[in-house]
Motif scaffolding. Structure first.
Motif, PDB file in Angstrom:
ATOM      1  N   ASP A  52       0.837  -1.120   0.115  1.00 18.01           N
ATOM      2  CA  ASP A  52      -0.056   0.229   0.069  1.00 18.01           C
ATOM      3  C   ASP A  52       0.861   1.269  -0.060  1.00 18.01           C
ATOM      4  OD1 ASP A  52      -2.243  -1.644   0.315  1.00 18.01           O
ATOM      5  OD2 ASP A  52      -2.603  -1.166   2.178  1.00 18.01           O
ATOM      6  N   TYR A  53       2.196   1.146   0.284  1.00 15.31           N
ATOM      7  CA  TYR A  53       2.733   2.413   0.382  1.00 15.31           C
ATOM      8  C   TYR A  53       3.630   2.662  -0.841  1.00 15.31           C
ATOM      9  CZ  TYR A  53       5.186   6.061   2.828  1.00 15.31           C
ATOM     10  OH  TYR A  53       5.516   7.538   3.361  1.00 15.31           O
ATOM     11  N   ASN A  54       2.550   3.010  -1.983  1.00 19.32           N
ATOM     12  CA  ASN A  54       3.243   3.029  -3.247  1.00 19.32           C
ATOM     13  C   ASN A  54       2.182   3.873  -4.229  1.00 19.32           C
ATOM     14  OD1 ASN A  54       1.053   1.277  -4.326  1.00 19.32           O
ATOM     15  ND2 ASN A  54       2.404  -0.463  -3.648  1.00 19.32           N
ATOM     16  N   HIS A  55       2.483   3.992  -5.463  1.00 24.08           N
ATOM     17  CA  HIS A  55       1.621   4.637  -6.445  1.00 24.08           C
ATOM     18  C   HIS A  55       0.227   4.028  -6.692  1.00 24.08           C
ATOM     19  CE1 HIS A  55       2.890   1.351  -8.979  1.00 24.08           C
ATOM     20  NE2 HIS A  55       1.967   1.618  -9.698  1.00 24.08           N
ATOM     21  N   THR A  56      -0.082   2.718  -6.149  1.00 28.78           N
ATOM     22  CA  THR A  56      -1.440   2.381  -6.286  1.00 28.78           C
ATOM     23  C   THR A  56      -2.097   2.744  -5.134  1.00 28.78           C
ATOM     24  OG1 THR A  56      -0.864   0.322  -5.360  1.00 28.78           O
ATOM     25  CG2 THR A  56      -0.469   0.347  -7.740  1.00 28.78           C
ATOM     26  N   HIS A  57      -1.617   3.193  -4.193  1.00 27.67           N
ATOM     27  CA  HIS A  57      -2.422   3.536  -3.085  1.00 27.67           C
ATOM     28  C   HIS A  57      -2.119   4.811  -2.086  1.00 27.67           C
ATOM     29  CE1 HIS A  57      -3.296  -0.698  -3.097  1.00 27.67           C
ATOM     30  NE2 HIS A  57      -4.241  -0.613  -2.092  1.00 27.67           N
ATOM     31  N   ILE A  58      -1.155   4.966  -1.413  1.00 26.73           N
ATOM     32  CA  ILE A  58      -0.910   6.103  -0.848  1.00 26.73           C
ATOM     33  C   ILE A  58      -0.357   7.334  -1.586  1.00 26.73           C
ATOM     34  CG2 ILE A  58       1.441   6.048   0.175  1.00 26.73           C
ATOM     35  CD1 ILE A  58      -1.523   6.895   2.384  1.00 26.73           C
ATOM     36  N   PHE A  59       0.302   7.101  -2.513  1.00 31.63           N
ATOM     37  CA  PHE A  59       0.736   7.964  -3.490  1.00 31.63           C
ATOM     38  C   PHE A  59      -0.108   8.222  -4.768  1.00 31.63           C
ATOM     39  CE2 PHE A  59       4.503   6.711  -1.028  1.00 31.63           C
ATOM     40  CZ  PHE A  59       4.836   7.989  -0.625  1.00 31.63           C
ATOM     41  N   ASN A  60      -1.241   7.612  -4.844  1.00 30.23           N
ATOM     42  CA  ASN A  60      -2.345   7.729  -5.902  1.00 30.23           C
ATOM     43  C   ASN A  60      -2.690   9.095  -5.838  1.00 30.23           C
ATOM     44  OD1 ASN A  60      -4.141   7.507  -7.913  1.00 30.23           O
ATOM     45  ND2 ASN A  60      -4.832   5.277  -7.408  1.00 30.23           N
ATOM     46  N   PRO A  61      -2.513   9.828  -7.125  1.00 30.16           N
ATOM     47  CA  PRO A  61      -3.007  10.981  -6.933  1.00 30.16           C
ATOM     48  C   PRO A  61      -4.637  11.338  -7.194  1.00 30.16           C
ATOM     49  CG  PRO A  61      -1.920  10.695  -9.265  1.00 30.16           C
ATOM     50  CD  PRO A  61      -1.886   9.525  -8.308  1.00 30.16           C
ATOM     51  N   ARG A  62      -5.153  10.101  -7.770  1.00 31.37           N
ATOM     52  CA  ARG A  62      -6.525  10.044  -7.649  1.00 31.37           C
ATOM     53  C   ARG A  62      -7.256   9.887  -6.337  1.00 31.37           C
ATOM     54  NH1 ARG A  62      -8.453   5.763 -10.823  1.00 31.37           N
ATOM     55  NH2 ARG A  62     -10.479   6.657 -10.461  1.00 31.37           N
TER      56      ARG A  62
ATOM     57  N   PRO B 225     -20.624  -1.958  -0.472  1.00 35.83           N
ATOM     58  CA  PRO B 225     -21.210  -1.413  -1.610  1.00 35.83           C
ATOM     59  C   PRO B 225     -19.941  -0.675  -2.350  1.00 35.83           C
ATOM     60  CG  PRO B 225     -22.825  -0.771   0.123  1.00 35.83           C
ATOM     61  CD  PRO B 225     -21.630  -1.547   0.773  1.00 35.83           C
ATOM     62  N   GLY B 226     -19.748  -0.754  -3.392  1.00 36.29           N
ATOM     63  CA  GLY B 226     -18.909   0.156  -4.308  1.00 36.29           C
ATOM     64  C   GLY B 226     -17.441  -0.032  -4.036  1.00 36.29           C
ATOM     65  N   THR B 227     -17.111  -1.243  -3.374  1.00 35.39           N
ATOM     66  CA  THR B 227     -15.703  -1.777  -3.238  1.00 35.39           C
ATOM     67  C   THR B 227     -15.181  -2.586  -4.421  1.00 35.39           C
ATOM     68  OG1 THR B 227     -16.141  -3.578  -1.876  1.00 35.39           O
ATOM     69  CG2 THR B 227     -15.854  -1.803  -0.655  1.00 35.39           C
ATOM     70  N   ALA B 228     -13.673  -2.564  -4.488  1.00 33.92           N
ATOM     71  CA  ALA B 228     -13.194  -3.270  -5.472  1.00 33.92           C
ATOM     72  C   ALA B 228     -11.818  -3.466  -5.012  1.00 33.92           C
ATOM     73  CB  ALA B 228     -13.244  -2.633  -6.902  1.00 33.92           C
ATOM     74  N   GLY B 229     -11.300  -4.857  -5.489  1.00 31.91           N
ATOM     75  CA  GLY B 229     -10.002  -5.320  -4.987  1.00 31.91           C
ATOM     76  C   GLY B 229      -9.016  -4.260  -5.662  1.00 31.91           C
ATOM     77  N   THR B 230      -9.055  -3.778  -6.688  1.00 30.27           N
ATOM     78  CA  THR B 230      -8.269  -2.737  -7.362  1.00 30.27           C
ATOM     79  C   THR B 230      -8.695  -1.670  -7.811  1.00 30.27           C
ATOM     80  OG1 THR B 230      -8.120  -3.886  -9.479  1.00 30.27           O
ATOM     81  CG2 THR B 230      -6.612  -4.777  -7.839  1.00 30.27           C
ATOM     82  N   ASP B 231      -8.088  -0.693  -8.183  1.00 30.99           N
ATOM     83  CA  ASP B 231      -8.724   0.615  -8.850  1.00 30.99           C
ATOM     84  C   ASP B 231      -8.700   0.161 -10.303  1.00 30.99           C
ATOM     85  OD1 ASP B 231      -9.254   2.293  -6.760  1.00 30.99           O
ATOM     86  OD2 ASP B 231      -7.038   3.140  -6.599  1.00 30.99           O
ATOM     87  N   PRO B 232      -9.396   0.707 -11.145  1.00 27.92           N
ATOM     88  CA  PRO B 232      -9.637   0.457 -12.617  1.00 27.92           C
ATOM     89  C   PRO B 232      -8.352   0.456 -13.339  1.00 27.92           C
ATOM     90  CG  PRO B 232     -11.216   1.654 -11.918  1.00 27.92           C
ATOM     91  CD  PRO B 232     -10.406   1.685 -10.717  1.00 27.92           C
ATOM     92  N   GLU B 233      -7.423   1.390 -12.974  1.00 29.75           N
ATOM     93  CA  GLU B 233      -6.362   1.651 -13.840  1.00 29.75           C
ATOM     94  C   GLU B 233      -5.190   0.499 -13.473  1.00 29.75           C
ATOM     95  OE1 GLU B 233      -5.591   4.843 -10.616  1.00 29.75           O
ATOM     96  OE2 GLU B 233      -7.285   3.816 -11.418  1.00 29.75           O
ATOM     97  N   PHE B 234      -5.366  -0.055 -12.459  1.00 31.43           N
ATOM     98  CA  PHE B 234      -4.501  -1.334 -12.179  1.00 31.43           C
ATOM     99  C   PHE B 234      -5.095  -2.559 -12.169  1.00 31.43           C
ATOM    100  CE2 PHE B 234      -3.531   2.624  -9.403  1.00 31.43           C
ATOM    101  CZ  PHE B 234      -2.264   2.671  -9.980  1.00 31.43           C
TER     102      PHE B 234
END
Length: 150
Positions: free
Chosen positions: A22-32, A103-112
């Motif tokens: 989680d301490y990477n661009h897909t999570h904590i450093f994800n600008p979205r 509701p509304g959860t997913a295992g990954t964000d769409p871009e990943f």
């Protein structure tokens, strides 16, 4: 001893899993991600590390009992400690497995990608904790009747 090794592997998963995942661009450093989502991600990382420390402590604390501890008390304390280690070692993973149900959860964000890639790992580590406790306590650790028969 195998049970304690499994509990220790689970603890290492807790200590390293969330920080590495989680301490990477897909999570904590994800600008979205909005700041509040990042807050909860930080909370999750910290929770995982704290539970990993607790799991290690309860897995091994009976090893540090003074040799003068009465055997009956030592066995009961070990059983209680191992059960606590299984609890602290599994709740994070069980919470992760149920998080996908909201509701509304997913295992990954769409871009990943898609899917629930955490599922197998979360299941494996929860099983390590529960199986580790079972293996360590199945032969009467903490069983008062064993002490009385000695």
């Amino acid at each position: 001893m195998l049970g304690k090794i499994l509990l220790t592997l689970d603890a290492v998963g807790l200590l390293l899993g969330a920080p590495l995942a989680d301490y990477n661009h897909t999570h904590i450093f994800n600008p979205r991600w909005p700041p509040h989502a990042k807050f909860h991600n930080g909370q999750t990382i910290s929770l995982s590390v704290i539970l990993g420390i607790a799991t290690l402590y309860y897995t091994w604390r009976s090893s540090f009992l003074p040799s003068s501890t009465p055997p009956m008390l030592a066995r009961q304390r070990e059983r209680d400690s191992l059960r606590t280690a299984a609890f602290t070692g599994s709740i994070y993973w069980l919470a992760g497995l149920t998080a996908i149900l909201y509701p509304g959860t997913a295992g990954t964000d769409p871009e990943f990608g898609t899917g629930f890639p955490q599922g197998p790992g979360f299941t494996m580590f929860a099983v390590l904790a529960i199986l580790g406790c079972f293996l360590e306590t199945r032969n009467g650790v903490g069983d008062v009747s064993k002490t009385r028969s000695n």
